[in-house]
Design an enzyme around this catalytic site. Structure first.
Site, PDB file in Angstrom:
ATOM      1  N   ASP A 503       0.918  -1.257   0.070  1.00 37.25           N
ATOM      2  CA  ASP A 503      -0.014  -0.002  -0.032  1.00 37.25           C
ATOM      3  C   ASP A 503       0.735   1.259   0.002  1.00 37.25           C
ATOM      4  OD1 ASP A 503       0.837  -0.590   2.568  1.00 37.25           O
ATOM      5  OD2 ASP A 503      -0.856   0.614   3.544  1.00 37.25           O
ATOM      6  N   ARG A 507       6.017   3.943   5.977  1.00 38.26           N
ATOM      7  CA  ARG A 507       5.557   3.963   7.353  1.00 38.26           C
ATOM      8  C   ARG A 507       5.613   2.388   8.082  1.00 38.26           C
ATOM      9  NH1 ARG A 507      -0.416   5.812   5.832  1.00 38.26           N
ATOM     10  NH2 ARG A 507      -1.326   3.376   5.510  1.00 38.26           N
ATOM     11  N   ASP A 508       5.054   2.235   9.074  1.00 33.55           N
ATOM     12  CA  ASP A 508       5.208   0.900   9.952  1.00 33.55           C
ATOM     13  C   ASP A 508       4.012   0.211   9.140  1.00 33.55           C
ATOM     14  OD1 ASP A 508       3.208   2.572  10.837  1.00 33.55           O
ATOM     15  OD2 ASP A 508       3.542   2.093  12.835  1.00 33.55           O
ATOM     16  N   GLU A 509       3.915  -0.051   7.880  1.00 31.35           N
ATOM     17  CA  GLU A 509       2.697  -0.741   7.357  1.00 31.35           C
ATOM     18  C   GLU A 509       3.529  -1.514   6.073  1.00 31.35           C
ATOM     19  OE1 GLU A 509      -0.610   1.385   7.312  1.00 31.35           O
ATOM     20  OE2 GLU A 509      -1.824  -0.148   6.524  1.00 31.35           O
ATOM     21  N   ASP A 516      -6.129  -2.258  -2.319  1.00 28.72           N
ATOM     22  CA  ASP A 516      -5.026  -1.289  -3.054  1.00 28.72           C
ATOM     23  C   ASP A 516      -4.471  -2.108  -4.342  1.00 28.72           C
ATOM     24  OD1 ASP A 516      -4.917  -1.111  -0.101  1.00 28.72           O
ATOM     25  OD2 ASP A 516      -3.583   0.798  -0.458  1.00 28.72           O
ATOM     26  N   TRP A 568     -11.831  -5.738  -1.090  1.00 28.46           N
ATOM     27  CA  TRP A 568     -10.450  -6.200  -0.601  1.00 28.46           C
ATOM     28  C   TRP A 568     -10.460  -7.353  -1.292  1.00 28.46           C
ATOM     29  CZ3 TRP A 568     -11.881  -1.308   0.432  1.00 28.46           C
ATOM     30  CH2 TRP A 568     -10.701  -0.644   0.708  1.00 28.46           C
ATOM     31  N   GLU A 779      -2.148   9.117  -0.558  1.00 31.40           N
ATOM     32  CA  GLU A 779      -3.249   8.024  -0.060  1.00 31.40           C
ATOM     33  C   GLU A 779      -4.571   8.783   0.083  1.00 31.40           C
ATOM     34  OE1 GLU A 779      -1.899   6.934   4.050  1.00 31.40           O
ATOM     35  OE2 GLU A 779      -3.422   5.247   3.914  1.00 31.40           O
ATOM     36  N   HIS A 800       1.283   6.238  -2.488  1.00 32.17           N
ATOM     37  CA  HIS A 800       0.271   5.239  -2.214  1.00 32.17           C
ATOM     38  C   HIS A 800      -0.569   4.994  -3.569  1.00 32.17           C
ATOM     39  CE1 HIS A 800      -1.208   3.648   1.757  1.00 32.17           C
ATOM     40  NE2 HIS A 800      -2.257   3.465   1.192  1.00 32.17           N
TER      41      HIS A 800
END
Ligand code: RAM
Length: 929
Positions: A503, A507-509, A516, A568, A779, A800
């Site tokens: 995505d 960041r912490d992802e 997506d 999703w 995003e 994003h």
């Protein structure tokens, strides 16, 4: 005697001349060989290949005399010398067909490590045969866990008790090595290797490859990919050494919003197997086992994907991957046998590589630190070349944007520290890049360097890293902002195709969010050669499917919350179908059919009378939501039911292509029933949304997924236009609605409205972010604004790709290239120019048959278009025209060219069918009022 010899000589000359002219004549008739030979999803001469019965594809050359293929022949042999006449593995014989892509191998079964050779020949439309192509090859990897004689090895890093920024377990990177002696001269050597973690390997002091963070990211508890390297050139006679560094990576590092899933249970390990074929034909093998030695006292002290890397040059271990090193003080590793539960399979797409270098554009100096601006948001690592003083620590921080006061904006990295440290062991210029982490950034801040030196732009270079695919589509137009949007889309692709579709990259992802992926997939397929990338990730999707058919939010699933979301999970029907439509390869449908059925089954479980109660993220990040919710205003049940229908329909279509008649009937029936229920539940008799909030997205879903009876569609379209109008001619769509806008407005005949939305400058719109300085897709429609600064929510990625989904319409309709039959076997060229916004647009694309390109231009009331159609296809072309004015094709009248078929004509358009070739079209054009 003399005369005799003269006449003999003369005779010989005549014979010679005759022979030469004959050969020349035959030469002239020979058609150039097929080109771009690939196997499976587009691999060229791969080694360590994953598939023992691949498909074969080739392209016909662009030359006079080659329009179409009437037949082919493929030969496959265990030795190139056997080709073409003594192919011992497979001879397809001459097959009368125009199929030139995805031809299935039907020869002898192939086994692990086997190398085979193949070539192809084709016959053109006039049944003339071509030369044989060049000989290609592929070599299989280790296909089965039983092929592994090696063991998993590593040190018990968890016991060191190092704790990270989020109270997570940190595994110090390990340095593992083994010296070995070869008794004989090596003819060829292969290294089969992988890790529970990420690795870097060297043999005899030399890097084996420039792969970034191999083996990549799969559902590790089910499958780990293995990599094969040809290391023949690195092996020496006699004494040799192999050294492997291994760090946590995705396997044992911090991932998702939990501390880490695997690090508590599994420490990083490697497994590797060196297989040698000796010059005398004998075989030898060196494997990872308990005889290896290891240490965690090396220079890379810490390395985490989210948090960054710490390197202490004082701890460098000189020559540890060479034979001039003693490891007597190193520890013995622990060895573990190969577990059947985790399949070891050859990687089925390309590794991440450093593909592009970005130079620093500007230096900004502020109290003790210095900021390097690359002027492009990118993903990868910085290569620093910087003066340092012994003992000093260089600190590197990253940011996607600066705050208005010039400080680093890192709130949106959330808990990801994304910071690197380098401790210098001497004075002088240090050259360094981190190895087992990556960052998403435009700005790099350095501190701790030798401040007596004058900063220079070449201190920092951005190495852009992504899965090693070719960018094979282009788009450009007369509008700078539209071109910037295309650039932002492409950078979004580069930034988020880091082994899996993520995505966001910073960041912490950085997880494989399925929604997506579903939304952006089709656009990515135009810009880059990503078939193998998607096919590979789809395997992870299949492996991650829950028992009940549900598909997790992210793949690989590191959230382990058993949750699903409408729009999703539907990635498992949408991506395979889109790939099939763009490539024409049915394999992607075969591979995913059961998963599709399982997912539709899950939709059924959470529905009553076909109305879904599936929850989820809904129209995620819809702008200006009345309820202020990230999930937007569109009814969740409406969305769930719409996607239930969509997935049922795509499953039906898949069954039809695969010739599964019963399944086709079943799923088509299901789709129709859902559509009926959807209509009754959410739409009144006038085609207006009832009972739930009326939104742009509710109409878009109904129309795009064909869920309303015909008589209501016209009204529903009017209500959609009303919604757009009420929004001051702006979009109000989030992740799910946005990709449908262009499709629906186009099909509704409202291309001008779509142009308006696309060229809107104010919020919410695509150009809005460009006006705020975006170099990637954001995003949120309002992640940042010059007036208000950053969006206050820290879930605010500036890289994003989801809203980049508009790309598909730009290529297909503004430039005008789309498939009319799966795989571009029949191509549709139908641009929709609008001179209020554009005077030119152009795109090109690599299809399975070769390059297709189209570019149009409007000047002085004249429309001109250049079109290239590859061999072995046909194209239907729609050209705008005025009344009965004449269309000129390659400066001739239509009626003068017999190969061109007139399909239809109206006052506004002329539709023709053309054969492969290059064309120029000119017609008078009425400028927009
Ligand atoms: C956030 C991201 C991601 C989205 C999920 C639902 O993590 O925005 O892109 O898919 O939420």
């Amino acid at each position: 005697m003399y005369y005799k010899s003269i006449s003999k000589y003369f005779l010989r000359l005549v014979v010679c001349f005759f022979l030469i002219s004959q050969t020349a004549c035959t030469k002239k008739q020979t058609l150039a060989a097929a080109q771009n030979l690939t196997i499976a999803e587009g691999f060229e001469n791969p080694i360590g290949f994953y598939e023992a019965s691949p498909t074969f594809s080739w392209k016909l050359p662009n030359m006079d005399g080659v329009k179409n293929q009437s037949a082919y022949q493929i030969v496959v042999a265990s030795n190139p010398d056997l080709l073409p006449d003594q192919a011992d593995l497979w001879n397809s014989e001459k097959q009368e067909t125009d199929q030139s892509a995805w031809v299935k191998y039907e020869g002898e079964a192939l086994k692990s490590s086997q190398k085979v050779y193949w070539q192809v020949k084709y016959w053109n439309q006039d049944k003339e045969g071509s030369d044989w192509s060049e000989i290609q090859n592929f070599e299989l990897g280790l296909l089965d866990n039983d092929d592994w004689k090696a063991q998993w090895i590593g040190l018990p890093t968890k016991d060191e008790g190092v704790i990270g920024s989020q109270n997570n377990i940190i595994h110090r990177p390990q340095y593992l090595r083994k010296g070995f002696e070869l008794s004989n001269e090596v003819a060829s050597a292969r290294l089969y290797i992988t890790a529970k973690g990420v690795f870097d390997v060297a043999i005899n002091g030399k890097d084996v490859s420039d792969d970034v963070m191999p083996p990549g990211y799969t559902p590790y508890h089910k499958r780990i990919e293995t990599i094969t390297y040809d290391v023949s050139d690195l092996i020496e006679s006699g004494q040799n050494t192999i050294g492997v560094e291994v760090a946590s990576g995705w396997h044992s590092g911090r991932l998702g919003w939990m501390k880490s899933y695997w690090s508590d249970t599994e420490t990083p390990k490697i497994i590797c197997q060196l297989e040698f074929t000796m010059k005398d034909g004998s075989k030898e093998m060196v494997v990872s086992d308990s005889s290896w030695k290891g240490t965690t006292d090396g220079p890379i002290r810490l390395s985490e994907i989210y948090d960054g890397e710490t390197y202490d040059a004082n701890l460098e271990i000189h020559k540890w991957t060479t034979s001039n090193f003693s490891d007597k003080n190193w520890k013995a590793v622990k060895a573990f046998s190969v577990d059947d539960k985790i399949r070891l399979e050859p990687k089925r797409h390309t590794m991440v590589k450093s593909r592009i270098e970005l130079k620093t554009q500007e230096i900004i100096q502020r109290d003790g630190s210095i900021i390097f601006d690359l002027k492009q948001n990118m993903v990868g690592v910085p290569l620093v070349k910087i003066p340092m003083k012994k003992g000093d620590t260089l600190k590197t921080r990253f940011a996607e944007m600066l705050s208005p006061d010039g400080t680093f904006y890192t709130d949106n990295y959330r808990t990801a520290q994304s910071t690197n440290y380098y401790i210098a062991d001497k004075d002088g210029v240090v050259e360094w890049m981190p190895k087992f982490t990556f960052h998403g950034f435009r700005y790099v801040e350095l501190s701790g360097y030798d401040t007596s030196e004058k900063p220079s732009k070449d201190w920092v270079t951005g190495l852009v890293q992504y899965s090693d695919f070719e960018e094979n589509g282009t788009f450009t137009s007369s509008n700078d902002k539209l071109n910037q949007l295309q650039s932002n889309i492409v950078w979004g692709l580069r930034g988020n195709f880091f082994d899996i579709p993520t995505d966001c990259p910073q960041r912490d992802e950085r997880m494989g969010w399925t929604g997506d992926a579903q939304v952006f997939g089709p656009t990515s397929m135009f810009n880059a050669d990503v078939y193998k990338f998607w096919a590979s990730w789809m395997q992870s999707v299949r492996e991650s499917q829950f028992e009940n058919g549900g598909i997790p939010w992210v793949v690989p699933d590191v959230l382990f919350n058993d949750k699903v979301s409408a729009g999703w999970g539907d990635v498992c029907t949408i991506i395979p179908w889109k790939i099939y439509y763009r490539t024409g390869d049915t394999k992607i449908l075969e591979e995913n059919f059961e998963t599709m059925k399982g997912w539709v089954g899950y939709h059924e479980q959470v529905s009553k009378d076909y109305i879904s109660s599936m929850d989820g993220f809904a129209d995620w990040l819809q702008p200006l939501p009345a309820n202020g919710d990230n999930k937007g205003d569109t009814s969740h049940s409406l969305i769930g039911t719409a996607f239930f229908a969509r997935s049922a329909k795509l499953t039906a279509q898949t069954a039809e292509v695969l010739g599964k008649t019963e399944d086709f009937k079943k799923f088509n029936e299901l789709y129709k029933n859902i559509a009926k229920a959807f209509d009754a539940e959410f739409f009144d008799e006038n085609g207006k949304v009832k009972g739930v909030t009326s939104t742009q997205t509710s109409y878009l879903l109904a129309l795009a997924f064909d869920l309303l009876p015909e008589d209501k569609q016209e009204n529903a379209k009017k209500f959609l236009l009303e919604e757009i109008n009420n929004a001051d001619d702006h979009l109000r769509t989030g992740f799910l609605g946005t990709p449908l806008l262009s499709q629906v407005l186009d099909e509704t005949g409202q291309v001008d409205v779509m142009y308006k939305l696309l060229f809107n400058e104010t919020y919410p719109s695509w150009f809005y972010s460009i006006n705020q300085g975006a170099t990637t897709i954001w995003e949120r429609w309002n992640s940042y604004s010059k007036e208000e600064g950053f969006n206050p929510q820290n879930m605010n990625s500036l890289n994003h790709y989801a809203y980049g989904a508009i790309g598909e319409w730009m290529y297909e309709r503004i430039a005008g290239i789309s498939p009319l039959e799966a795989g571009y076997k029949v191509i549709k060229i139908a641009p929709v120019p609008n001179t209020n916004y554009l005077t030119t647009a152009a795109a090109s694309l690599q299809t399975p048959y070769g390059t297709v390109s189209n570019s149009w231009k409007i000047t002085d009331n004249q429309f001109s278009m250049e079109t290239q159609i590859p061999p072995n296809t046909t194209a239907k072309i729609t050209i705008p025209k005025i009344g009965n004015e004449e269309l000129l094709i390659n400066n001739q009248k239509l009626t003068a060219i017999k190969e061109i078929k007139l399909l239809s004509t109206s006052d506004d358009f002329i539709e023709i069918e053309i054969q492969p070739g290059t064309y120029n079209f000119i017609t008078p054009y009425n400028q927009k009022k």
